[in-house]
Design a protein around this motif. Structure first.
Motif, PDB file in Angstrom:
ATOM      1  N   ILE A 244       1.549 -50.243 -10.058  1.00  0.00           N
ATOM      2  CA  ILE A 244       0.670 -49.416 -10.893  1.00  0.00           C
ATOM      3  C   ILE A 244       0.338 -48.102 -10.187  1.00  0.00           C
ATOM      4  N   TYR A 245       0.000 -48.186  -8.899  1.00  0.00           N
ATOM      5  CA  TYR A 245      -0.296 -46.964  -8.141  1.00  0.00           C
ATOM      6  C   TYR A 245       0.919 -46.027  -8.117  1.00  0.00           C
ATOM      7  N   GLY A 249       0.980 -42.354  -9.892  1.00  0.00           N
ATOM      8  CA  GLY A 249       1.291 -41.181  -9.071  1.00  0.00           C
ATOM      9  C   GLY A 249       2.483 -40.410  -9.607  1.00  0.00           C
ATOM     10  N   LEU A 250       3.467 -41.143 -10.130  1.00  0.00           N
ATOM     11  CA  LEU A 250       4.661 -40.512 -10.706  1.00  0.00           C
ATOM     12  C   LEU A 250       4.306 -39.705 -11.946  1.00  0.00           C
ATOM     13  N   ILE A 251       3.546 -40.317 -12.870  1.00  0.00           N
ATOM     14  CA  ILE A 251       3.180 -39.624 -14.106  1.00  0.00           C
ATOM     15  C   ILE A 251       2.269 -38.435 -13.814  1.00  0.00           C
ATOM     16  N   GLY A 252       1.296 -38.615 -12.920  1.00  0.00           N
ATOM     17  CA  GLY A 252       0.397 -37.510 -12.581  1.00  0.00           C
ATOM     18  C   GLY A 252       1.138 -36.343 -11.942  1.00  0.00           C
ATOM     19  N   ILE A 264      -4.325 -35.003 -13.571  1.00  0.00           N
ATOM     20  CA  ILE A 264      -5.419 -35.983 -13.566  1.00  0.00           C
ATOM     21  C   ILE A 264      -5.386 -36.828 -14.835  1.00  0.00           C
ATOM     22  N   LEU A 265      -5.179 -36.170 -15.986  1.00  0.00           N
ATOM     23  CA  LEU A 265      -5.139 -36.890 -17.257  1.00  0.00           C
ATOM     24  C   LEU A 265      -3.985 -37.888 -17.277  1.00  0.00           C
ATOM     25  N   GLY A 266      -2.806 -37.460 -16.798  1.00  0.00           N
ATOM     26  CA  GLY A 266      -1.652 -38.368 -16.763  1.00  0.00           C
ATOM     27  C   GLY A 266      -1.905 -39.564 -15.874  1.00  0.00           C
ATOM     28  N   TYR A 267      -2.553 -39.345 -14.727  1.00  0.00           N
ATOM     29  CA  TYR A 267      -2.863 -40.439 -13.793  1.00  0.00           C
ATOM     30  C   TYR A 267      -3.827 -41.446 -14.442  1.00  0.00           C
ATOM     31  N   VAL A 268      -4.913 -40.954 -15.046  1.00  0.00           N
ATOM     32  CA  VAL A 268      -5.918 -41.846 -15.646  1.00  0.00           C
ATOM     33  C   VAL A 268      -5.326 -42.615 -16.820  1.00  0.00           C
ATOM     34  N   LEU A 269      -4.568 -41.917 -17.686  1.00  0.00           N
ATOM     35  CA  LEU A 269      -3.973 -42.591 -18.848  1.00  0.00           C
ATOM     36  C   LEU A 269      -2.971 -43.662 -18.416  1.00  0.00           C
ATOM     37  N   SER A 270      -2.278 -43.426 -17.296  1.00  0.00           N
ATOM     38  CA  SER A 270      -1.326 -44.440 -16.808  1.00  0.00           C
ATOM     39  C   SER A 270      -2.052 -45.740 -16.486  1.00  0.00           C
ATOM     40  N   TRP A 271      -3.184 -45.654 -15.810  1.00  0.00           N
ATOM     41  CA  TRP A 271      -3.968 -46.853 -15.497  1.00  0.00           C
ATOM     42  C   TRP A 271      -4.487 -47.530 -16.767  1.00  0.00           C
TER      43      TRP A 271
END
Length: 788
Positions: A244-245, A249-252, A264-271
């Protein structure tokens, strides 16, 4: 009493200085890392990371004691078993004692082995005392392997952080080392929480997001993997969190080229997406809260912080900073050499100027030499020599001295010989002739001496001009172009999106607002020019109006080059014609017009003295030098002084030329004129008013000390600049019309074509002279238009 207090204050200040040198920002960073690493417990209570970190730090005297204290404090506050804490305290102290020897070890592999030889015996002794089982001995072996590996990896990161200012770019092993140092430092936070918020989770989010924003998707995902792996080792989360991490990190990092908020938005939405499709959002609400807090902290961090991190670790993949650093070092080295040359030429000019000649034809030293020559030529064979030069030496010397002093006013005549000298000397007339003869020789030598002195002054002046040119070149290099690799890459991508393939792009910035874009590409298949399309695309990207200069763009060549600069507000087009006097093949007038770099346009007319080949040689040489030096962007004053010195030194005869120079600033629409003995310049306005720029200066090549006659005028759309030689003006002056006839003629001239304007001016000048050309005639007309 006062003296003692002063000594104490000095001691206090000295100690304070020592403390300030020891405790800088890096010292505190290393202390924090050491403290947290020593608290990072891995499996079954082993926590050797602080020990491995201190192993390399102890090589540096400045950080040895502070980091030792920090690691020791972290070990004591790790709440580990007493025996394990005691073991690490002993090992740390042993490393500190052996630090002088460890400092001499240069190979990282050998340094890591030293760590193994210190920790392994200590761990075995500790196991034997507490619980001598096979499992515990295996754990002791694993601990020594971790120390070896950690010391080896951490060494790269510590070495980089100590001396990163001299690095051109960060290496892969240094990235891994810094990531592991940061990750396991975060693990050292442990279960600490504030109002139920996990500091470890918040710090992990901040670390991954900063890595993704600065380094992109690859660095973001790599840091995610490392964080996840460290969490697993630390028994903090399950193995799925490593994926998940890494995914977050990849998407962000994929959005780092856009802006950090999308990262930041990509990182949060991934989680959120992963939680939604696995264990649900409700059961992970605390984790989402921690992630959102970390993301909020990153969003409010100043932009300068990210730039500083990027420049510090030099992770920027386009290497622009490295290239610019290299360029700046090269410029500084070049400027240093140019400044040394400039000082040397200045000193050489001063040396030439210090050589002084005598101020009179015969001085005191010459007087003694002249009297000695007279004595040798005439008195040595005289029968009265003994009486005159031995018995009455002083009186004879004084009489001849007084007579020679009269020579300063010209030739000595018989009447000018003093009566007392006539009575004392047997051959006064012969003495007079000899004195006159030698005086002529002294006068001739004095004339040549004065010419040599004038030549030295001219050479000194020219050397000083060279010195000024070198200084100008140094300043030009200081403010010269710098490569912008980021813009080159972005422009290339922009052109590719519009299906335009180019071979090479150079983007050079000049000063604050100036730039120059050079594009090399293959010639269009149909032979058409694509500069308009290129201008449109690049103008839209830069938000600037551009103008283009094309080189070699035709169907007969394989490649072409286009240079784009900021669009100029004005354009200038010139027409010119010259007629020679009395039908000579070679005309004594010469002219030139050309576009200069940096948005300037030059026009010049030079009228050589006399007629025929000699006048042509003088004017053409002047124009050639003018073109080359102006094109080299040498200051106008230096250019004209150089031409003046060249004419003064080129021949013993008097050689001079008039020079009429005009430079148009196409960006501001201003005309600067420099006149040396030249005729007036006329500006015909759009409303038919005529302004004229006159000058009373002398031509170049007459005096060594010249003063430039400069004028500056504002130009408007549709103005005409008319420059002429004296053959045109004299056509009216010699026929009783006056030298201002051209002003009235231009006011009544109803044509707007430069070529037609020239024809009418020349026809009128010939008409005034009854079709006989009395002097070389040149007319140059430049039309100025404002770009719509």
């Amino acid at each position: 009493m006062d003296r003692t207090i002063t000594i104490k204050n000095k001691r206090f200040k000295t100690n304070h200085l020592k403390l300030s040198k020891m405790f800088d920002s890096k010292t505190f960073i290393f202390m924090i890392i050491g403290f947290l690493l020593s608290r990072s417990i891995l499996i079954d209570g082993i926590a050797p990371l602080g020990l491995a970190f201190f192993l390399y730090i102890c090589k540096v005297d400045k950080y040895r004691v502070p980091v030792y204290i920090a690691v020791l404090a972290g070990t004591l506050l790790s709440f580990n078993e007493i025996t394990i804490i005691a073991k690490y305290v002993v090992c740390l102290t042993l490393i500190l004692i052996l630090s002088r020897k460890i400092k001499e070890i240069t190979a990282i592999m050998k340094l890591s082995l030293v760590g193994v030889f210190i920790i392994l015996p200590s761990s075995i002794i500790c196991v034997c005392i507490t619980n001598p089982s096979v499992y515990n001995f295996i754990i002791a072996g694993i601990e020594s392997i971790i120390v070896f590996t950690s010391a080896f990896i951490f060494a790269y990161g510590v070495k980089f952080l100590i001396s990163n200012q001299n690095k051109m770019a960060i290496k892969t092993e240094e990235i891994i080392s810094i990531s592991l140092l940061t990750t396991f430092s975060i693990m050292g936070v442990g279960q600490m929480a504030v109002l139920g918020i996990s500091l470890r989770a918040v710090l992990a989010t901040i670390f991954i997001l900063i890595s993704a924003i600065v380094g992109g998707a690859s660095i973001g995902s790599s840091c995610g993997v490392i964080i996840g792996l460290a969490f697993i080792i630390n028994n903090a989360v399950s193995a799925i969190y490593m994926g998940i991490y890494a995914f977050a990190g990849l998407i962000g990092g994929a959005f780092n080229k856009v802006n950090r908020y999308l990262c930041i938005l990509g990182y949060v939405l991934s989680w959120i997406i992963i939680f939604a499709y696995t264990s649900g959002l409700e059961s992970n609400i605390n984790s989402i809260r921690d992630i959102l807090i970390g993301a909020a902290i990153v969003s409010i961090l100043p932009k300068s912080l990210f730039s500083r991190i990027e420049s510090t670790i030099k992770i920027n993949l386009n290497a622009s900073q490295s290239v610019n650093d290299y360029i700046m070092r090269t410029k500084n080295l070049t400027n240093s050499k140019l400044e040394n040359m400039q000082r040397a030429y200045n000193e050489l000019a001063n040396t030439f100027e210090k050589i002084r000649q005598k101020d009179e034809i015969i001085n005191q030293n010459d007087m003694a030499e002249l009297i000695d020559m007279i004595y040798t030529d005439e008195c040595t064979s005289c029968s009265m020599k003994k009486v005159c030069w031995e018995v009455r030496f002083n009186k004879t010397y004084t009489l001849i001295y007084d007579m020679i002093q009269n020579l300063e006013e010209g030739q000595l005549s018989t009447e000018a010989i003093p009566e007392e000298f006539k009575k004392s000397c047997m051959n006064p007339e012969q003495i007079m002739k000899i004195a006159n003869y030698y005086y002529k020789i002294f006068a001739l030598n004095y004339d040549w001496s004065m010419k040599f002195e004038e030549g030295r002054k001219l050479i000194a002046d020219q050397i000083r001009n060279i010195s000024k040119s070198i200084k100008g070149l140094s300043e030009d290099i200081e403010n010269s172009a710098v490569l912008d690799l980021v813009k080159e890459k972005n422009i290339l991508e922009e052109l590719e999106r519009h299906n335009i393939i180019v071979n090479k792009i150079n983007y050079l910035t000049k000063g604050k607002d100036e730039f120059k874009i050079t594009i090399d590409k293959n010639t269009c298949a149909n032979g058409g020019l694509c500069d308009e399309k290129l201008i449109g695309i690049i103008s839209d990207y830069l938000g600037e109006q551009l103008s283009a200069q094309k080189y070699g763009c035709n169907i007969y060549k394989d490649t072409c080059k286009i240079v784009l600069t900021k669009a100029e507000k004005y354009t200038a087009t010139t027409q010119a014609v010259s007629l020679s006097r009395d039908g000579h093949v070679l005309c004594g007038d010469n002219y030139t017009y050309m576009e200069i770099d940096n948005g300037q346009y030059m026009m010049a007319i030079c009228d050589g003295m006399g007629k025929g080949k000699r006048a042509y040689d003088e004017s053409s040489t002047t124009i050639d030098i003018l073109e080359k030096m102006i094109e080299a962007r040498i200051d106008n004053e230096i250019v004209i002084k150089t031409i003046n010195n060249m004419l003064l030194l080129s021949n013993s005869d008097e050689i001079f030329s008039t020079l009429d120079l005009g430079i148009i600033d196409l960006k501001q629409g201003r005309l600067e004129t420099v006149k040396m003995g030249a005729c007036s310049t006329y500006i015909k306005r759009a409303n038919n008013d005529v302004d004229f720029i006159s000058s009373s200066s002398l031509p170049v090549g007459i005096l060594s000390d010249i003063k430039l006659d400069r004028h500056n005028y504002k130009l408007n759309d549709g103005d005409y600049i008319i420059m002429v030689s004296d053959g045109i003006i004299d056509a009216g002056k010699n026929n009783d019309i006056g030298e201002n006839w051209l002003i009235y003629f231009l006011k009544n001239l109803n044509t707007y074509d430069p070529k037609e304007m020239i024809d009418k001016i020349v026809d009128r000048a010939l008409e005034l002279q009854l079709d006989k050309i009395e002097d070389d005639m040149t007319v140059m007309v430049t039309k100025v238009n404002k770009i719509k």
